[in-house]
Structure formats: C-alpha cells, structure tokens
Design an enzyme around this catalytic site. Structure first.
Site, PDB file in Angstrom:
ATOM      1  N   ASP A 175    -111.566 -72.791 -37.451  1.00 62.86           N
ATOM      2  CA  ASP A 175    -111.653 -73.725 -38.570  1.00 62.86           C
ATOM      3  C   ASP A 175    -113.053 -74.330 -38.669  1.00 62.86           C
ATOM      4  O   ASP A 175    -113.802 -74.374 -37.691  1.00 62.86           O
ATOM      5  CB  ASP A 175    -110.649 -74.865 -38.388  1.00 62.86           C
ATOM      6  CG  ASP A 175    -109.213 -74.384 -38.325  1.00 62.86           C
ATOM      7  OD1 ASP A 175    -108.896 -73.396 -39.018  1.00 62.86           O
ATOM      8  OD2 ASP A 175    -108.414 -74.982 -37.583  1.00 62.86           O
ATOM      9  N   ASP A 197    -110.046 -69.131 -40.543  1.00 61.33           N
ATOM     10  CA  ASP A 197    -108.724 -69.721 -40.757  1.00 61.33           C
ATOM     11  C   ASP A 197    -108.834 -70.815 -41.805  1.00 61.33           C
ATOM     12  O   ASP A 197    -109.007 -70.531 -42.979  1.00 61.33           O
ATOM     13  CB  ASP A 197    -108.164 -70.245 -39.434  1.00 61.33           C
ATOM     14  CG  ASP A 197    -106.723 -70.696 -39.551  1.00 61.33           C
ATOM     15  OD1 ASP A 197    -105.951 -70.052 -40.272  1.00 61.33           O
ATOM     16  OD2 ASP A 197    -106.375 -71.711 -38.923  1.00 61.33           O
ATOM     17  N   ASP A 201    -108.282 -78.530 -41.307  1.00 60.91           N
ATOM     18  CA  ASP A 201    -106.905 -78.649 -40.847  1.00 60.91           C
ATOM     19  C   ASP A 201    -106.718 -80.048 -40.285  1.00 60.91           C
ATOM     20  O   ASP A 201    -107.305 -80.396 -39.249  1.00 60.91           O
ATOM     21  CB  ASP A 201    -106.580 -77.616 -39.760  1.00 60.91           C
ATOM     22  CG  ASP A 201    -106.195 -76.262 -40.326  1.00 60.91           C
ATOM     23  OD1 ASP A 201    -106.230 -76.094 -41.559  1.00 60.91           O
ATOM     24  OD2 ASP A 201    -105.875 -75.359 -39.529  1.00 60.91           O
ATOM     25  N   ARG A 248    -103.484 -73.965 -50.082  1.00 59.69           N
ATOM     26  CA  ARG A 248    -103.753 -75.215 -49.354  1.00 59.69           C
ATOM     27  C   ARG A 248    -104.884 -75.992 -50.034  1.00 59.69           C
ATOM     28  O   ARG A 248    -105.940 -76.218 -49.440  1.00 59.69           O
ATOM     29  CB  ARG A 248    -104.073 -74.950 -47.885  1.00 59.69           C
ATOM     30  CG  ARG A 248    -102.966 -74.255 -47.121  1.00 59.69           C
ATOM     31  CD  ARG A 248    -103.292 -74.111 -45.650  1.00 59.69           C
ATOM     32  NE  ARG A 248    -102.257 -73.342 -44.954  1.00 59.69           N
ATOM     33  CZ  ARG A 248    -102.325 -72.976 -43.682  1.00 59.69           C
ATOM     34  NH1 ARG A 248    -103.371 -73.309 -42.954  1.00 59.69           N
ATOM     35  NH2 ARG A 248    -101.353 -72.283 -43.135  1.00 59.69           N
TER      36      ARG A 248
END
Length: 362
Positions: A175, A197, A201, A248
């Site tokens: 990330d 990824d 997050d 997302r």
C-alpha cells in the site's frame, strides 16, 4: 485549513458534540531545505535554508476535519512541530527519523526508492513527513501506522509504483499508506498512484482521520476503510481527486461518522480503467455526502441495507447505475467547522489545488 505563522483554532470535546475551543501555535521554525548535494550515506541535513512562507506553511499545518478533534488524549493533529526539522534523501535517513521515538518534521528532498520493493516504513507517533516542493517521492513502497500510533501528518508527497503487474493483486499487500488502529492522522496534498494493493487502507478502527486534497489515480483499489466489526471510527474525506480508479472510492465499512465533501470522482471515457462504483457506505456506516462532483462514474453512490447515506448538493454528470441515499446520519458541524465549495466549482478547484506543490493554505 493551514494558517502559517498564525494562531490556529481547533474545536472538539472528546470527539463528541460541540466542545471547548483550544488554540494551538504552529511550528515556529520554517521548513528547512538543504540545497547542497549529499552522498547516499551522509546524515540528514538539519540546516535551515528555506524560510519562505510557503515552505513554512507545509510544515506548520494543523489538520481540519475529524483529525482536528480533541480525543483519546490527543489535542488535534499537528505532527512533529515540537521536534527538530530534518531533510532526508536516503531510505536509511527516512526510516531512522520516521521510526524514532522523538517528534520530527521530516522533509523528503528527492525520490527515495524502497528496498525491498513493497516496504512500508513503520511510522512512529508525532511525525510530519512532507515533500520539498514537488521533489519528494516515495517509490516502490509506502508507510505503515500501527496500533496506537497517533499525531502523524503525511503531506506534499508522491507515493508510487509498487505495482507488480497484476491488476487485482491479492498476493502483494503493498500500500501507499496503511493504518491499523492509528488515530489523529492527516493525509494531505499527496499524489498516490500505481501501487500493488491499496493507495490508502484505513483499517482496524483507525479514527480521527482526515484525508484531504490528494490525487488518487490510475489504480484498482483506491481507498478502503474498515476491516473491523466495530463501528467507532470518525473520518473526514474532502477535496480529493479520484481519477481512473476502479473501486474503493472509498469503500467505507462500519464508520460511526463518515463525512465526505467536495470530492471529485472522474471516470474518463475511452480508457482501460472503468469504475465499478464510487462512494460506498457499507455495514453500519453513517455517511454525510455533500457538494461532491461525480463525472462518468458507474454506480456513483451506493449503500448496504444496514448503512446510511445523507446526500446534499452533489452533482452527477454522465453517471449511470445506482445512486442511493437513505437513513439518518449526523451533523458534521457539531464536531468541527468547515466551509463547502459549490459542487459546480469542485472540478476546477480540486484539479488546481490537489496534489503536491499546490497552495497549502487551501
């Protein structure tokens, strides 16, 4: 917003309801920039060289939104302003100061490549990590904020290119910024792209988080929030540009108070990346969504049957599919003050003001 060299007003009362007003003094010293070249093994430069108001403002900033609220023993989010300012150009120096117990303002003065690829530096509390001009880059990795880490600012950086060649990568958890149980974090004016990824997050009850004026682009999983059965997190997301991101955008799971405003979500026609959804309220999330601009997005606003979305003043251009609202939420102004830009102006305001090198006073 940032008020360099001026007093700063922060509201809060334990994160719940209107509270007392406290005043925080911005960092008295200016952001330092070392102009002389350094070898890869040389120590970080701590000599002040750039005392311009703009440079000082990047380091002096204190957060708005939920990151400004007094709670959990932390009075707002101001990063490393009480510590020394250091300028870094090497991975060794960046990791040394970012993981230190003491507060630091860490100025990233060039491109720093992570080794091994995918490395996430474990940032400690009371840190400001800020790019010098548009030169500060983290390449091939990012940052990790673990349980209890607090009072961290990440600003004015480009974080890019940990991509491993698989679009929906489930094998590499690389990330740009990952947070597991952190609190009082401000992620502001960064350019995040092309990672393996997630770009951001926010996991495991990370709370009192503000994500503002960032560019999240050219990516699959942009900004995920949740990974918890608890519904305790308070998060503000404003003036971000989600550009060519598939999913997302964010996906917001089990957030007690999710305040999204003045974001620009754009899916341009004729590209290889197609949006699957925009803002997603999941689980028990209560979301207030205000004055954002959705362009070309498929399923621009969606929610679970158990979640709430209160929409106000949003603009939808060329969108299709689900656009949902329902349930009850909360009044963000009982937690902190904020000012909305008109939705029609959001594309131009966000395009010109987001990412590294913009005007920190926005």
């Amino acid at each position: 917003m940032v008020m360099a060299a001026q007093w700063r007003r922060i509201r809060g009362n334990g994160g719940r309801g209107p509270g007392a007003v406290v005043w925080a003094v911005p960092l008295a010293v200016a952001l330092t920039v070392a102009l002389a070249p350094q070898g890869s093994g040389s120590p970080a430069d701590t000599s002040p060289a750039d005392t311009s108001p703009v440079a000082a403002a990047w380091a002096d900033g204190v957060a708005d939104g939920f990151a400004s609220v007094n709670a959990l023993g932390q009075n707002g989010t101001y990063g490393g302003r009480d510590g020394k300012t250091v300028t870094v150009r090497t991975l060794a120096d960046l990791e040394k100061y970012a993981t230190a117990a003491e507060p630091y303002v860490i100025v990233v003065a060039g491109a720093i490549t992570m080794d091994p690829k995918g490395k996430e530096i474990k940032v400690a509390s009371d840190k400001t990590i800020v790019g010098q001009g548009t030169a500060g880059e983290i390449v091939g990795g990012g940052f990790f904020l673990g349980q209890g880490v607090h009072n961290v600012i990440i600003r004015n950086l480009t974080i890019r290119d940990s991509y491993m060649g698989t679009w929906n990568d489930k094998d590499h958890d690389f990330d740009a910024i990952q947070m597991d149980g952190a609190h009082h974090v401000w992620i502001d004016h960064n350019d995040l792209k092309h990672m393996a990824d997630g770009l951001i997050d926010s996991r495991k009850d990370t709370t009192f988080l503000t994500v503002s004026w960032n560019r999240l682009e050219t990516h699959n999983k942009a900004f995920g929030i949740g990974w918890t059965e608890n519904t305790t997190a308070d998060i503000t997301i404003h003036h971000n540009w989600f550009r060519e991101t598939e999913q997302r955008n964010p996906s917001a799971d089990n957030i007690a108070h999710a305040h999204l405003y003045n974001n620009y979500l754009q899916d341009a026609p004729g590209t290889d990346i197609n949006s699957s959804y925009g803002n997603y309220s999941r689980g028990n999330t209560k979301m207030v969504l205000e004055n954002s601009y959705f362009e070309g997005m498929k399923n621009p606003v969606i929610k679970d049957a158990t979640a709430s979305i209160v929409q106000r003043g949003n603009t939808f251009v060329g969108t299709s599919g689900r656009n949902e609202s329902g349930g009850t939420a909360f009044d963000p102004k009982t937690y902190y003050p904020y000012t909305l830009d008109p939705a029609a102006k959001v594309p131009s305001v966000v395009k010109s003001g987001s990412g590294p090198g913009g005007t920190p006073a926005r």
